[in-house]
Design a protein around this motif. Sequence first.
Motif, PDB file in Angstrom:
ATOM      1  N   CYS A 255      13.330  44.184  -3.752  1.00 48.21           N
ATOM      2  CA  CYS A 255      12.474  44.702  -2.837  1.00 48.21           C
ATOM      3  C   CYS A 255      12.438  46.093  -2.044  1.00 48.21           C
ATOM      4  O   CYS A 255      13.998  46.693  -1.837  1.00 48.21           O
TER       5      CYS A 255
ATOM      6  N   CYS B 165      17.207  44.911   2.031  1.00 41.34           N
ATOM      7  CA  CYS B 165      17.124  43.723   1.988  1.00 41.34           C
ATOM      8  C   CYS B 165      17.163  42.994   0.841  1.00 41.34           C
ATOM      9  O   CYS B 165      17.294  44.728  -0.101  1.00 41.34           O
TER      10      CYS B 165
ATOM     11  N   CYS C 259      10.106  41.458  -1.018  1.00 38.48           N
ATOM     12  CA  CYS C 259       9.861  40.096  -1.998  1.00 38.48           C
ATOM     13  C   CYS C 259       9.391  39.283  -0.212  1.00 38.48           C
ATOM     14  O   CYS C 259       8.884  38.028  -0.893  1.00 38.48           O
ATOM     15  N   MET C 260       9.527  39.530   0.857  1.00 37.25           N
ATOM     16  CA  MET C 260       8.647  38.293   1.297  1.00 37.25           C
ATOM     17  C   MET C 260       7.316  39.685   2.121  1.00 37.25           C
ATOM     18  O   MET C 260       8.026  40.157   3.508  1.00 37.25           O
TER      19      MET C 260
ATOM     20  N   CYS D  10       9.552  41.535   4.774  1.00 32.54           N
ATOM     21  CA  CYS D  10      10.350  43.259   4.397  1.00 32.54           C
ATOM     22  C   CYS D  10       8.836  44.013   4.981  1.00 32.54           C
ATOM     23  O   CYS D  10       9.734  45.262   5.716  1.00 32.54           O
TER      24      CYS D  10
HETATM   25 ZN   LIG Z   1      12.665  42.078   1.097  1.00 34.83          ZN
END
Ligand SMILES: [Zn+2]
Length: 186
Positions: A143, A148, A164-165, A169
């Motif tokens: 990420c 993160c 990643c999200m 993030c």
């Molecule tokens: Zn992340």
Amino acid sequence: MKIPFKGYVAGAGAATDLVNTSPRVRSGGDALPDSAALERFLTERGLLPEAARSAHDLAQVHALRDEIRVILESDEDEAARRAGELVARAGTGPRLHRDGDGRWHWHVETAAGASLADELAVVLGTGLLGALQTLGHDRFRPCAAPDCDGVFVDTSRAGRRRYCMPELCGNRVSVANHRARNRERT
Ligand SMILES: [Zn+2]
């Protein structure tokens, strides 16, 4: 169950989601703390609706989560080898089946009586192998958010995913940038 090779986007996406439920990534703690959370995780992704559940599932899925993380952080050859091992855990085949379009497609199947974690290993391992073969190893990434520890597989067409999200993030990074710009102005 029957897992189509060309369905790698769902498998690789679920592998990313699983890795990022870890307390190592989630500041709020493990996002899979109990069997109910695991059941929700599987149901939301339409994963393994027919698989039998057992009391050992959660610990085994946590172990699988660590293995998936190792794969996403491995070099290309190691990633291919390890993802292949996940598929071999309960996978049989490959076989040809006709899909809805009437054409033949490669599938992996799982052995009867396989545990939930082993079934899941086949789904995620097949997804990772498909992504590696189709999109390339540079789609396995850490990420980009500085605070993160997440990792992910970018299965987007353009291949420019950074977080990643993304909804978590990506937003955190834009808020931080926005604050930094405001500080510079004052
Ligand atoms: Zn992340």
